[in-house]
Design a protein around this motif. Structure first.
Motif, PDB file in Angstrom:
ATOM      1  N   ASP A 149       0.831  -1.203   0.000  1.00 12.15           N
ATOM      2  CA  ASP A 149       0.000   0.000   0.000  1.00 12.15           C
ATOM      3  C   ASP A 149       0.872   1.263   0.000  1.00 12.15           C
ATOM      4  OD1 ASP A 149      -1.829   2.050   0.511  1.00 12.15           O
ATOM      5  OD2 ASP A 149      -3.005   0.814   1.905  1.00 12.15           O
ATOM      6  N   PRO A 150       0.660   2.173  -0.973  1.00 12.86           N
ATOM      7  CA  PRO A 150       1.456   3.414  -0.998  1.00 12.86           C
ATOM      8  C   PRO A 150       1.145   4.354   0.162  1.00 12.86           C
ATOM      9  CG  PRO A 150      -0.251   3.471  -2.673  1.00 12.86           C
ATOM     10  CD  PRO A 150      -0.227   2.060  -2.140  1.00 12.86           C
ATOM     11  N   ASN A 151       0.087   4.086   0.912  1.00 15.73           N
ATOM     12  CA  ASN A 151      -0.210   4.898   2.090  1.00 15.73           C
ATOM     13  C   ASN A 151       0.570   4.425   3.322  1.00 15.73           C
ATOM     14  OD1 ASN A 151      -2.083   6.643   0.849  1.00 15.73           O
ATOM     15  ND2 ASN A 151      -3.684   5.085   1.023  1.00 15.73           N
ATOM     16  N   GLY A 152       1.345   3.357   3.156  1.00 13.43           N
ATOM     17  CA  GLY A 152       2.106   2.819   4.271  1.00 13.43           C
ATOM     18  C   GLY A 152       3.444   3.512   4.464  1.00 13.43           C
ATOM     19  N   PRO A 153       4.116   3.240   5.588  1.00 11.41           N
ATOM     20  CA  PRO A 153       5.400   3.888   5.897  1.00 11.41           C
ATOM     21  C   PRO A 153       6.511   3.520   4.913  1.00 11.41           C
ATOM     22  CG  PRO A 153       4.941   2.111   7.457  1.00 11.41           C
ATOM     23  CD  PRO A 153       3.688   2.324   6.662  1.00 11.41           C
ATOM     24  N   GLY A 154       6.458   2.320   4.338  1.00 12.63           N
ATOM     25  CA  GLY A 154       7.496   1.905   3.402  1.00 12.63           C
ATOM     26  C   GLY A 154       7.573   2.795   2.184  1.00 12.63           C
ATOM     27  N   PHE A 155       6.424   3.194   1.677  1.00  8.54           N
ATOM     28  CA  PHE A 155       6.374   4.060   0.502  1.00  8.54           C
ATOM     29  C   PHE A 155       6.926   5.444   0.841  1.00  8.54           C
ATOM     30  CE2 PHE A 155       4.425   6.902  -2.583  1.00  8.54           C
ATOM     31  CZ  PHE A 155       4.480   6.176  -3.775  1.00  8.54           C
ATOM     32  N   ALA A 156       6.536   5.972   1.998  1.00  2.59           N
ATOM     33  CA  ALA A 156       7.003   7.297   2.407  1.00  2.59           C
ATOM     34  C   ALA A 156       8.517   7.311   2.598  1.00  2.59           C
ATOM     35  CB  ALA A 156       6.303   7.719   3.696  1.00  2.59           C
ATOM     36  N   GLU A 157       9.066   6.271   3.216  1.00  2.00           N
ATOM     37  CA  GLU A 157      10.508   6.205   3.440  1.00  2.00           C
ATOM     38  C   GLU A 157      11.259   6.041   2.120  1.00  2.00           C
ATOM     39  OE1 GLU A 157      11.375   3.172   6.247  1.00  2.00           O
ATOM     40  OE2 GLU A 157      10.605   4.308   7.963  1.00  2.00           O
ATOM     41  N   ALA A 158      10.700   5.262   1.192  1.00  2.00           N
ATOM     42  CA  ALA A 158      11.328   5.091  -0.118  1.00  2.00           C
ATOM     43  C   ALA A 158      11.359   6.412  -0.873  1.00  2.00           C
ATOM     44  CB  ALA A 158      10.581   4.032  -0.925  1.00  2.00           C
ATOM     45  N   THR A 159      10.261   7.160  -0.787  1.00  2.77           N
ATOM     46  CA  THR A 159      10.209   8.467  -1.443  1.00  2.77           C
ATOM     47  C   THR A 159      11.237   9.418  -0.838  1.00  2.77           C
ATOM     48  OG1 THR A 159       7.844   8.166  -1.887  1.00  2.77           O
ATOM     49  CG2 THR A 159       8.713  10.409  -2.027  1.00  2.77           C
ATOM     50  N   GLU A 160      11.338   9.429   0.483  1.00  5.64           N
ATOM     51  CA  GLU A 160      12.322  10.288   1.149  1.00  5.64           C
ATOM     52  C   GLU A 160      13.738   9.920   0.732  1.00  5.64           C
ATOM     53  OE1 GLU A 160      13.926  11.530   5.617  1.00  5.64           O
ATOM     54  OE2 GLU A 160      12.208  10.179   5.411  1.00  5.64           O
ATOM     55  N   ALA A 161      14.017   8.632   0.651  1.00  7.56           N
ATOM     56  CA  ALA A 161      15.357   8.186   0.253  1.00  7.56           C
ATOM     57  C   ALA A 161      15.683   8.636  -1.167  1.00  7.56           C
ATOM     58  CB  ALA A 161      15.452   6.664   0.364  1.00  7.56           C
ATOM     59  N   LEU A 162      14.704   8.513  -2.058  1.00 11.33           N
ATOM     60  CA  LEU A 162      14.920   8.890  -3.455  1.00 11.33           C
ATOM     61  C   LEU A 162      15.228  10.385  -3.559  1.00 11.33           C
ATOM     62  CD1 LEU A 162      14.785   7.121  -6.015  1.00 11.33           C
ATOM     63  CD2 LEU A 162      12.489   8.000  -6.397  1.00 11.33           C
ATOM     64  N   TYR A 163      14.442  11.211  -2.881  1.00  7.80           N
ATOM     65  CA  TYR A 163      14.670  12.659  -2.920  1.00  7.80           C
ATOM     66  C   TYR A 163      15.978  13.045  -2.229  1.00  7.80           C
ATOM     67  CZ  TYR A 163      10.319  14.233  -5.053  1.00  7.80           C
ATOM     68  OH  TYR A 163       9.308  14.494  -5.939  1.00  7.80           O
ATOM     69  N   THR A 164      16.340  12.327  -1.175  1.00  4.17           N
ATOM     70  CA  THR A 164      17.590  12.629  -0.479  1.00  4.17           C
ATOM     71  C   THR A 164      18.785  12.439  -1.409  1.00  4.17           C
ATOM     72  OG1 THR A 164      16.664  11.981   1.670  1.00  4.17           O
ATOM     73  CG2 THR A 164      19.056  12.019   1.487  1.00  4.17           C
ATOM     74  N   VAL A 165      18.782  11.361  -2.169  1.00  2.00           N
ATOM     75  CA  VAL A 165      19.877  11.126  -3.122  1.00  2.00           C
ATOM     76  C   VAL A 165      19.822  12.149  -4.255  1.00  2.00           C
ATOM     77  CG1 VAL A 165      20.904   9.494  -4.743  1.00  2.00           C
ATOM     78  CG2 VAL A 165      20.012   8.678  -2.560  1.00  2.00           C
ATOM     79  N   ALA A 166      18.614  12.466  -4.727  1.00  2.00           N
ATOM     80  CA  ALA A 166      18.478  13.442  -5.813  1.00  2.00           C
ATOM     81  C   ALA A 166      19.072  14.790  -5.409  1.00  2.00           C
ATOM     82  CB  ALA A 166      17.009  13.606  -6.199  1.00  2.00           C
ATOM     83  N   TYR A 167      18.769  15.224  -4.184  1.00  2.00           N
ATOM     84  CA  TYR A 167      19.297  16.520  -3.732  1.00  2.00           C
ATOM     85  C   TYR A 167      20.792  16.452  -3.428  1.00  2.00           C
ATOM     86  CZ  TYR A 167      14.889  18.993  -3.787  1.00  2.00           C
ATOM     87  OH  TYR A 167      13.747  19.627  -4.219  1.00  2.00           O
ATOM     88  N   SER A 168      21.273  15.270  -3.078  1.00  2.00           N
ATOM     89  CA  SER A 168      22.709  15.094  -2.897  1.00  2.00           C
ATOM     90  C   SER A 168      23.436  15.254  -4.234  1.00  2.00           C
ATOM     91  CB  SER A 168      22.998  13.714  -2.299  1.00  2.00           C
ATOM     92  OG  SER A 168      24.381  13.528  -2.072  1.00  2.00           O
ATOM     93  N   ILE A 169      22.885  14.665  -5.295  1.00  2.00           N
ATOM     94  CA  ILE A 169      23.457  14.823  -6.636  1.00  2.00           C
ATOM     95  C   ILE A 169      23.378  16.274  -7.082  1.00  2.00           C
ATOM     96  CG2 ILE A 169      23.161  14.230  -9.077  1.00  2.00           C
ATOM     97  CD1 ILE A 169      22.155  11.479  -8.164  1.00  2.00           C
ATOM     98  N   LYS A 170      22.238  16.898  -6.830  1.00  2.00           N
ATOM     99  CA  LYS A 170      22.060  18.310  -7.200  1.00  2.00           C
ATOM    100  C   LYS A 170      23.135  19.182  -6.550  1.00  2.00           C
ATOM    101  CE  LYS A 170      18.917  22.159  -6.133  1.00  2.00           C
ATOM    102  NZ  LYS A 170      18.942  22.899  -7.406  1.00  2.00           N
ATOM    103  N   GLY A 171      23.393  18.946  -5.251  1.00  2.00           N
ATOM    104  CA  GLY A 171      24.387  19.739  -4.548  1.00  2.00           C
ATOM    105  C   GLY A 171      25.778  19.578  -5.137  1.00  2.00           C
ATOM    106  N   MET A 172      26.130  18.358  -5.493  1.00  2.00           N
ATOM    107  CA  MET A 172      27.443  18.113  -6.093  1.00  2.00           C
ATOM    108  C   MET A 172      27.553  18.780  -7.456  1.00  2.00           C
ATOM    109  SD  MET A 172      27.912  14.098  -5.036  1.00  2.00           S
ATOM    110  CE  MET A 172      29.519  13.971  -5.820  1.00  2.00           C
ATOM    111  N   CYS A 173      26.482  18.681  -8.243  1.00  2.00           N
ATOM    112  CA  CYS A 173      26.497  19.287  -9.584  1.00  2.00           C
ATOM    113  C   CYS A 173      26.530  20.817  -9.497  1.00  2.00           C
ATOM    114  CB  CYS A 173      25.283  18.829 -10.384  1.00  2.00           C
ATOM    115  SG  CYS A 173      25.342  17.089 -10.884  1.00  2.00           S
TER     116      CYS A 173
END
Length: 210
Positions: free
Chosen positions: A42-66
């Motif tokens: 279920d995307p309303n569960g904590p697993g989905f929210a944590e996966a989304t946070e992880a994805l954005y965390t890496v995206a912003y890490s790449i953005k900062g380096m670039c």
């Protein structure tokens, strides 16, 4: 020598990718690089929210380096591939949420290498060691080719009607679905009323043989 320091906005640079009409449309997309993470349930569960946070965390890490190298970019829209674990050939929207499988995506610029991704991911892991899904964020290049897409306006619960229109168009055009149901979330559900939500629904297809 300094590189062009204008910020890249992938949404504006790729209008055909981030737009769709209110009726089914055939389109084509070449191989594209993404950050991805897989999950289920279920995307309303904590697993989905944590996966989304992880994805954005890496995206912003790449953005900062670039950004430090004058290759700044705007982090792109969240996307998702959806399918059902135990319903072969059935769209995930018609299966139980417990059977849902998903791959979340964020498109990244072509100039981001796999090596740069891994360096940024490790920086993110060190910054947020408590966020376990960071270990499962990947760098992938996905090819969909020919697709049929349509803009869905309204809540996610009303998507079956849009999916029905896409399916009827695919059949009428003598096309065959392949791959996975693809969604691009143009609206932020935290700030947008459900009836105004805008989501591109996309499905890869192949031409039927005569």
């Amino acid at each position: 020598m300094k590189l062009d320091n204008r910020k890249l906005d992938l949404t504006k640079a790729n209008p055909s990718y981030y737009s769709a009409p209110r009726e089914p449309q055939k389109c084509y997309f070449d191989e594209i690089p993404y950050l991805t993470i897989d999950g289920e349930g279920d995307p309303n569960g904590p697993g989905f929210a944590e996966a989304t946070e992880a994805l954005y965390t890496v995206a912003y890490s790449i953005k900062g380096m670039c950004k430090q190298e004058d290759q700044d970019f705007t982090v792109a829209k969240l996307e998702g591939l959806w399918w059902a674990r135990s319903h072969s050939g059935q769209d995930a929207m018609y299966a139980s949420r417990e059977d849902w499988m998903w791959k979340l995506l964020i498109r990244i610029p072509d100039y981001v290498s796999a090596e740069r991704f891994e360096e940024a991911r490790m920086l993110a892991v060190n910054k947020k060691p408590h966020l376990a899904p960071l270990r499962f964020v990947s760098f992938e290049r996905l090819y969909e080719g020919d697709c049929v897409q349509m803009l869905h306006v309204g809540p996610f619960s009303a998507e079956p009607e849009t999916i029905r229109q896409i399916s009827e168009y695919i059949e009428a055009q003598r096309l065959t679905p392949k791959g996975r149901h693809h969604e691009i979330y143009l609206s932020d559900p935290r700030r947008t009323p459900p009836h105004k939500m805008r989501t591109i629904l996309r499905h890869p297809v192949t031409q039927q043989e005569n």
